[in-house]
Scaffold this motif. Structure first.
Motif, short mmCIF file in Angstrom:
data_model
loop_
_atom_site.label_atom_id
_atom_site.label_comp_id
_atom_site.label_asym_id
_atom_site.label_seq_id
_atom_site.Cartn_x
_atom_site.Cartn_y
_atom_site.Cartn_z
N THR A 96 5.09 7.81 10.08
CA THR A 96 3.78 8.46 10.12
C THR A 96 3.43 8.83 11.55
O THR A 96 3.88 8.17 12.49
CB THR A 96 2.70 7.52 9.57
N THR A 144 -2.17 7.88 15.01
CA THR A 144 -3.56 8.21 14.70
C THR A 144 -4.47 7.53 15.71
O THR A 144 -4.33 6.33 15.97
CB THR A 144 -3.91 7.71 13.28
N GLU A 193 -4.86 -3.03 6.14
CA GLU A 193 -5.12 -2.24 7.35
C GLU A 193 -3.99 -1.25 7.61
O GLU A 193 -4.23 -0.07 7.92
CB GLU A 193 -5.31 -3.17 8.55
N CYS A 194 -2.76 -1.71 7.46
CA CYS A 194 -1.60 -0.81 7.64
C CYS A 194 -1.69 0.36 6.67
O CYS A 194 -1.41 1.50 7.03
CB CYS A 194 -0.30 -1.56 7.38
N GLN A 195 -2.07 0.02 5.42
CA GLN A 195 -2.15 1.08 4.41
C GLN A 195 -3.22 2.10 4.78
O GLN A 195 -3.00 3.32 4.67
CB GLN A 195 -2.47 0.45 3.04
N ILE A 236 -4.38 2.87 7.72
CA ILE A 236 -3.94 3.69 8.87
C ILE A 236 -2.87 4.70 8.43
O ILE A 236 -2.90 5.86 8.82
CB ILE A 236 -3.45 2.78 10.01
N ASP A 237 -1.94 4.26 7.60
CA ASP A 237 -0.90 5.17 7.12
C ASP A 237 -1.50 6.30 6.29
O ASP A 237 -1.11 7.46 6.43
CB ASP A 237 0.11 4.40 6.25
N MET A 238 -2.45 5.95 5.43
CA MET A 238 -3.06 6.97 4.57
C MET A 238 -3.88 7.96 5.40
O MET A 238 -3.89 9.17 5.12
CB MET A 238 -3.93 6.32 3.49
N GLU A 242 -1.55 10.32 6.97
CA GLU A 242 -0.96 11.25 5.99
C GLU A 242 -1.95 12.35 5.59
O GLU A 242 -1.58 13.50 5.43
CB GLU A 242 -0.56 10.48 4.73
N ARG A 243 -3.21 11.95 5.42
CA ARG A 243 -4.17 12.85 4.79
C ARG A 243 -5.12 13.55 5.77
O ARG A 243 -5.71 14.56 5.43
CB ARG A 243 -5.04 12.07 3.79
N TYR A 276 2.93 -0.92 2.06
CA TYR A 276 2.47 0.39 1.56
C TYR A 276 3.64 1.22 1.07
O TYR A 276 3.53 1.94 0.07
CB TYR A 276 1.71 1.11 2.69
N TYR A 308 -0.17 -6.52 -2.96
CA TYR A 308 -0.12 -7.38 -1.77
C TYR A 308 -0.21 -8.88 -2.10
O TYR A 308 0.58 -9.67 -1.56
CB TYR A 308 -1.18 -6.96 -0.75
N SER A 359 -0.12 1.79 16.06
CA SER A 359 -1.49 2.14 15.65
C SER A 359 -2.12 1.14 14.69
O SER A 359 -2.93 1.51 13.85
CB SER A 359 -1.46 3.52 15.00
N PRO A 381 -1.94 -3.26 12.99
CA PRO A 381 -1.28 -4.58 12.97
C PRO A 381 0.22 -4.42 12.71
O PRO A 381 0.66 -3.35 12.27
CB PRO A 381 -1.97 -5.29 11.81
#
Lengths: 283, 94
Positions: free
Chosen positions: A2, A5, A44-46, A48-50, A53-54, B13, B33, B54, B56
């Motif tokens: 990714t 951000t 939190e990772c999800q 930031i990744d989303m 992506e979006r 994810y 999770y 960016s 954890p």
């Protein structure tokens, strides 16, 4: 992969508020601190990744709010956490370590006995005793580890009986050894006493190596009659008449040989049971 | 979950996406999770944390030997279960 951000402080506050809510719900569900931390890190990772992506490289608070609205609400983590009470769809399987503990105990002792009987010499018997002790000690360690493992994964694993066989093998082996080293000499002394009694009544000695005596009736001993070496020198011990009967003698020998085994087993099994057996929780 | 990890190591994810890209399956983070945490606690998975620029650290999950063995058992059970349901649906009687 990714793209990077950049999160403004307003966006960061929004995300942190969501994570705090998740953490609070998990805390109320008695989830451990380390697990809460791991779950919040995943969320939190999800996020930031989303976002990467979006949205653009600089997402706004509105972007974050829209994204969080599409994700599970924090309260759903509590409900999912209750799924720990669910049972697996499969039957628990026997823990291989428990089987190994039982096999080590059984084959270790049997192997040592065969070795001792095959070689015959006293030094070989001592070696066999050492092997038996080492194997049963190993079985004890494996048994205790297996019990702990089964207890930890009670929904998936079973094999308490096999593990307990491994655990109790050492005390049993020890008590058998003690029976031989302690009870046998006592028996020998008493057998000399019995020999004294029998020899006083003997009529015929058959063999040159003085291994068999014939009782008063002149017949050869039947199964169950006392057969004892004449070379055993009578000792001046208090004599118990009922020991001269074959049934009484056998009972006495059995008690002295297996008494310590039974006693130690009765002590050790409840001890280990109480220490390692999982408690039943009423629901 | 174990079957999704059979394809290889993945972070949370990524695993969620892997499952949701499969036809007929749909899971959300509040399911995945906690399950990952539980499977790790039960010794079916190992975790490797990798630092991220960016956020954890990313937690990469991988099947352990016990996990692979468990997956095999569950696959066998699932195949039996699926075959049983299919035979009932098809009106077959053994």
């Amino acid at each position: 992969m990714t793209k990077a951000t950049h999160l403004s402080s307003e966006v960061r506050i929004e995300i942190d508020a969501h994570l705090d809510e998740v953490d609070k719900v998990l805390q109320e569900s008695d989830v451990s601190r380390s697990e809460r931390r791991a779950l919040c890190d995943e969320v939190e990772c999800q996020i930031i990744d989303m976002l990467s992506e979006r949205c653009s490289a600089n997402p706004t608070v509105a972007d974050v709010k829209a994204l969080l609205a599409g994700m599970d609400s924090p309260s759903r983590f509590a409900r999912q956490n209750d799924d720990r009470q669910l049972q697996p769809i499969s039957e628990p399987t026997v823990l291989p370590l428990a089987t190994a503990a039982a096999m080590t105990a059984v084959f270790g002792v049997i192997g040592a006995i065969i070795w001792a009987e095959w070689r015959g010499a006293e030094s070989d018997r001592q070696q066999a005793a050492i092997i038996a002790f080492l194997m049963t000690f190993l079985a004890l360690g494996m048994g205790v580890t297996a019990i702990r493992e089964i207890r930890r994964n009670a929904r998936l694993k079973r094999g308490y009986l096999l593990a307990y066989i491994g655990v109790i093998s050492l005390p049993i082996c020890f008590s058998l050894w003690a029976s031989r080293e302690i009870a046998h000499p006592i028996n020998t002394r008493l057998s000399r006493e019995v020999a004294d009694y029998i020899l006083s009544r003997r009529t015929t000695i058959l063999t040159a190596d003085e291994e068999i005596v014939i009782l008063d009736d002149g017949k050869q001993p039947d199964e169950g009659d006392i057969i004892i070496s004449k070379s055993a020198k009578p000792a001046k011990l208090p004599f118990i008449p009922w020991i001269t009967t074959s049934r009484g003698w056998r009972l006495f020998a059995l008690t002295t040989c297996f008494g310590p085994t039974i006693l130690l087993t009765l002590i050790f099994v409840p001890l280990f049971y109480r220490r390692y057996h999982p408690r039943t929780i009423a629901t | 979950m174990l079957a999704a990890l059979k394809q290889g190591e993945a972070y949370g994810y990524e695993l969620l996406q892997r499952i949701n890209q499969t036809d007929g399956l749909g899971m959300t983070e509040s399911t995945v999770y906690p399950l990952l945490a539980r499977l790790t606690e039960d010794g079916f998975l190992t975790v490797r944390a990798v630092a991220s620029k960016s956020g954890p650290p990313r937690r990469y999950y991988k099947l352990t030997r016990v996990g692979r063995s468990r997956l095999q058992e569950m696959s066998h059970l699932w195949n039996n279960f699926s075959a049983g349901v299919e035979s009932l649906l098809n009106g077959e009687n053994r």
